[in-house]
Design an enzyme around this catalytic site. Structure first.
Site, short mmCIF file in Angstrom:
data_model
loop_
_atom_site.label_atom_id
_atom_site.label_comp_id
_atom_site.label_asym_id
_atom_site.label_seq_id
_atom_site.Cartn_x
_atom_site.Cartn_y
_atom_site.Cartn_z
N ARG A 234 78.43 27.55 62.18
CA ARG A 234 78.40 28.11 60.83
C ARG A 234 77.79 27.08 59.90
NH1 ARG A 234 79.07 32.46 62.51
NH2 ARG A 234 80.75 33.92 62.05
N GLU A 263 73.14 32.95 53.60
CA GLU A 263 72.13 33.69 54.35
C GLU A 263 72.22 35.19 54.04
OE1 GLU A 263 73.56 32.25 58.21
OE2 GLU A 263 74.37 34.25 58.63
N HIS A 281 69.98 33.76 62.23
CA HIS A 281 71.36 34.01 62.71
C HIS A 281 71.36 35.08 63.81
CE1 HIS A 281 75.91 34.12 61.54
NE2 HIS A 281 75.72 34.25 62.85
#
Ligand code: 8YV
Length: 315
Positions: A234, A263, A281
Site C-alpha cells: 500500500r 490513486e 494497482h
C-alpha cells in the site's frame, strides 16, 4: 423471502456482478454522484457492505449503515476499512487472502526485472527507430545474484522470496520476528539495516496505522543511489513525498510502484521522473485471480447470511 440489502462501494467485473445481483438486493454506491445522499437513502436498509481493497469503508459509511452485519472486502488489504468503527458496531470484516498471493508476487518480480533491465525503454527503442539510427540500447543493471530485501515476510513476501531464489539472489528480510519457514534467508531485525543490505527492496507489508511511512527518508536513503524500491503493498507504507524527493535528487536509484497515495490521481511529479516504473494497482489483475477473489467475497457473504462461519474473517 426478501434478499438482504447490500451496499456495493465500487464496480466488479460482469461475472461477479451477475451472481451478486442474483443473490442480494444490491445498491450500487459507485453509480451515485452524491455519496452522502446515497447513504441517507439506502444505508438504513443495508445488512452488508461489499467493497474493494483500496476503497474500504470509512467510519461515516459504517455509521450510515446501522444494521450492517458484515463488510466483505474484494482484496487482501483491509486497511481502508475503519476497523475500530466496525468493532464498535459489532460488524464482521472479511477479505480475500491466498487467492491473489502468487499473482501479486509475480508482478513485483516482473517490475524488478522490467525496470532493472529497462524493458519499457528498450521496446520504445525498437519501435521509434532508435535501434536503426543509434545502434545498441544503453546497458542496464543485472538482477541475477544481487541482494534482495523483503520488508514484511507474510504470504506475498514469502512468494516473492521463493521466486527470487531462482535468480540466485542473496535474500534477507525483516518482520516483527524471525520466521522459521524461511531458514535459508537472513533475518535482519531492523528495517533500515535491511534497506542497507538490499539492491532491491520489496515492500510487502500488510498496511496499518503502525506501518504508515515505515519506509521513510532514512530508509529510502539506506537503499541508496544504486538501489530500487518495489512497492506491491500500500502507498501508506512509504512516505511518498520523501520518495519523490529521493528519486529527483538521486539519493534513491529507482522505484517500481503499483500503489499510490490518492490513486488513481497520483502525484504529478511521478510522471516527470524516468527512474520510476508506474503501474495502475493491478498486481492482482488477472482473470484467474479476480474470479477467485469475487467468488471468495460472495462465499463469505453467503456463509454469513446462511448463519455459517465466515471463510476468511479478519474481524
Ligand atoms: C484490489 C488490493 O483490491 O488485494 C488488495 O488488497 O488492493 C487489490 O487486489 C484490487 O485492485 C481490486 O480493486
Amino acid at each position: 423471502m426478501s434478499k438482504p440489502v447490500i451496499i456495493q462501494v465500487g464496480p466488479y467485473p460482469d461475472w461477479d456482478q451477475g451472481p451478486l445481483d442474483a443473490a442480494f438486493d444490491v445498491r450500487k454506491m459507485f453509480e451515485s454522484k452524491d455519496k452522502g445522499a446515497f447513504l441517507k437513502q439506502h444505508g438504513a436498509d443495508a445488512r452488508a457492505i461489499a467493497t474493494r481493497g483500496e476503497l474500504g469503508a470509512d467510519a461515516d459509511m459504517i455509521a450510515a449503515c446501522p444494521k450492517c452485519e458484515v463488510i466483505s472486502v474484494y482484496g487482501v488489504g483491509y486497511d481502508a476499512v475503519d476497523l475500530e468503527a466496525a468493532k464498535i458496531h459489532n460488524i464482521s470484516v472479511t477479505n480475500t487472502p491466498d487467492v491473489l498471493t502468487e499473482d501479486v508476487a509475480d508482478l513485483g518480480v516482473a517490475m524488478m526485472l522490467c525496470h532493472s533491465r529497462g524493458i519499457i525503454g528498450a521496446e520504445t527503442w525498437v519501435r521509434d527507430g532508435s535501434w536503426v539510427e543509434k545502434g545498441l540500447y544503453p546497458l542496464k543493471h543485472r538482477v541475477f545474484g544481487r541482494k534482495a530485501g523483503i520488508l514484511g515476510l507474510g504470504r506475498i513476501g514469502f512468494e516473492v522470496g521463493k521466486r527470487l531464489t531462482g535468480f540466485g539472489m542473496d535474500i534477507a528480510y525483516n518482520d516483527i520476528a524471525q520466521k522459521d519457514f524461511a531458514p535459508d534467508w537472513t533475518f535482519i531485525d531492523n528495517p533500515v539495516e535491511l534497506a542497507r543490505h538490499a539492491d532491491f527492496l520489496f515492500v510487502t507489508l500488510a498496511a496499518s496505522g503502525e506501518t504508515r511511512h515505515i519506509v521513510d527518508r532514512e530508509l529510502i536513503e539506506a537503499v541508496g543511489p544504486q538501489g530500487m524500491i518495489i512497492n506491491i503493498s500500500r502507498a501508506s507504507n512509504i512516505d511518498e513525498d520523501a520518495l519523490i524527493t529521493a528519486l529527483q535528487s538521486g539519493t534513491l536509484g529507482s522505484a517500481a510502484l503499483d500503489v499510490f497515495e490518492n490513486e488513481p490521481d497520483l502525484d504529478p511529479r511521478f510522471l516527470s521522473l524516468d527512474n520510476v516504473l508506474l503501474q495502475p494497482h493491478h498486481a492482482s489483475g488477472t482473470f484467474e485471480t479476480r474470479k477467485a477473489m469475487g467468488q471468495l467475497l460472495r462465499d463469505n457473504l453467503t456463509a454469513h447470511f446462511a448463519g455459517q462461519a465466515l471463510l476468511t474473517p479478519v474481524l
